[in-house]
Design an enzyme around this catalytic site. Structure first.
Site, PDB file in Angstrom:
ATOM      1  N   ASP A 196       0.830  -1.217   0.000  1.00 21.24           N
ATOM      2  CA  ASP A 196       0.000   0.000   0.000  1.00 21.24           C
ATOM      3  C   ASP A 196       0.863   1.265   0.000  1.00 21.24           C
ATOM      4  O   ASP A 196       2.018   1.253   0.427  1.00 21.24           O
ATOM      5  CB  ASP A 196      -0.870   0.044   1.268  1.00 21.24           C
ATOM      6  N   ASP A 197       0.242   2.341  -0.406  1.00 19.33           N
ATOM      7  CA  ASP A 197       0.746   3.722  -0.276  1.00 19.33           C
ATOM      8  C   ASP A 197       1.759   4.143  -1.347  1.00 19.33           C
ATOM      9  O   ASP A 197       2.264   5.247  -1.317  1.00 19.33           O
ATOM     10  CB  ASP A 197       1.377   4.009   1.106  1.00 19.33           C
ATOM     11  N   HIS A 228      -5.890   3.029  -3.918  1.00 17.46           N
ATOM     12  CA  HIS A 228      -5.800   3.239  -2.461  1.00 17.46           C
ATOM     13  C   HIS A 228      -6.228   4.673  -2.131  1.00 17.46           C
ATOM     14  O   HIS A 228      -5.727   5.259  -1.175  1.00 17.46           O
ATOM     15  CB  HIS A 228      -4.364   2.959  -2.003  1.00 17.46           C
ATOM     16  N   HIS A 272      -4.825   9.313   0.418  1.00 18.75           N
ATOM     17  CA  HIS A 272      -4.835   8.592   1.693  1.00 18.75           C
ATOM     18  C   HIS A 272      -5.776   9.199   2.714  1.00 18.75           C
ATOM     19  O   HIS A 272      -5.360   9.648   3.787  1.00 18.75           O
ATOM     20  CB  HIS A 272      -3.422   8.474   2.278  1.00 18.75           C
ATOM     21  N   HIS A 278       3.917  -2.274   3.107  1.00 16.66           N
ATOM     22  CA  HIS A 278       4.007  -0.960   2.464  1.00 16.66           C
ATOM     23  C   HIS A 278       5.380  -0.857   1.794  1.00 16.66           C
ATOM     24  O   HIS A 278       6.399  -1.121   2.451  1.00 16.66           O
ATOM     25  CB  HIS A 278       3.866   0.158   3.503  1.00 16.66           C
TER      26      HIS A 278
HETATM   27 ZN    ZN Z   1      -2.422   3.172   3.322  1.00 17.27          ZN
END
Ligand code: ZN
Length: 247
Positions: free
Chosen positions: A72-73, A123, A127, A214
């Site tokens: 993620d991210d 995603h 955020h 991540h």
């Molecule tokens: Zn995230």
């Protein structure tokens, strides 16, 4: 669809989002702002030697246990390239849940992910806790991220991992996105210890699990490589989340 029910059993996500969303948001916001400097299929058959010393294959060996790595991210200008190198070396495909704002900063990394055969998901754009926004604002977050990815790959993502796991079921219909959560969360963003991240995953992981990581620190990237190497020795094969959710 066994996995979907397992993901949701025992957790009232809506309640969690209301209680934890703000706290988690603060932590994650700090993590994202701190930047990389601070943040610290293969179907290979298992061949075993029988008593005779002759290599033989059992049915059990041939039935591989599937598991999915998700990141993620990203993309992260400092760490995603190294991760893609290591995944390629190992012949492993992962799933990346990308932030639209990050995609715009490092389009070349997204292009590489796509060319290397990884699955790309959404995603949100920047955020945010989508369940705390109006439907209109939440959909804008989803659409902006989808558009950023489409501009590079020519394909709209089908899957979304909402930040903090906070989603509203009506958004399934309004965005046509498929929500993907996780089963194993080693909280890699809270530690720079590779050993700790690897240990947490190995302790919890089971067949058909989705692991959350991540691609935002060196320790997470190195941990991912060790997780792959160790789980492959235990008979796991790494797949993208669609193969776990819909097989
Ligand atoms: Zn995230």
């Amino acid at each position: 669809m066994k996995k979907i029910s397992r993901i949701f059993i025992g957790i009232d996500l809506l309640l969690l989002c209301v209680i934890m969303g703000k706290a988690a948001e603060g932590q994650m916001a700090r993590f994202l702002q701190s930047g990389p400097a601070d943040a610290k299929e293969r179907a290979v058959m298992n061949v075993s030697k029988g008593e005779s010393g002759v290599m033989d294959l059992s049915m059990q060996d041939m039935a591989k246990k599937k598991v999915a790595l998700t990141f993620d991210d990203g993309p992260n200008a400092n760490h995603t390239g190294a991760l893609l190198d290591g995944l390629k070396e190992r012949g492993v495909h992962a799933t990346f849940f990308l932030l639209g704002s990050q995609v715009e900063k490092s389009p070349e990394l997204v292009e590489r992910m796509y060319e290397d055969g990884h699955l790309l998901g959404n995603h949100s754009y920047e955020h945010v806790n989508l369940s705390s926004l109006s439907d209109k604002a939440a959909i804008t977050q989803v659409d902006l991220a989808n558009e950023a990815i489409y501009q590079i790959t020519g394909e709209y993502p089908e899957y979304i991992r909402p930040p903090y796991g906070c989603w509203k079921s009506n958004l399934d219909y309004q965005t046509t996105m498929i929500e993907v959560l996780w089963n194993v969360d080693p909280l890699d963003w809270k530690t720079d210890s590779v050993k700790t991240i690897v240990k947490r995953v190995l302790k919890e992981v089971e067949e058909d699990d989705i692991i959350l990581l991540h691609d935002a620190s060196e320790s997470s990237v190195e941990a991912a490589f060790q997780i792959i190497d160790k789980l492959e020795k235990k008979g796991y094969v790494f797949v993208t989340v669609d193969e776990i959710l819909f097989d």
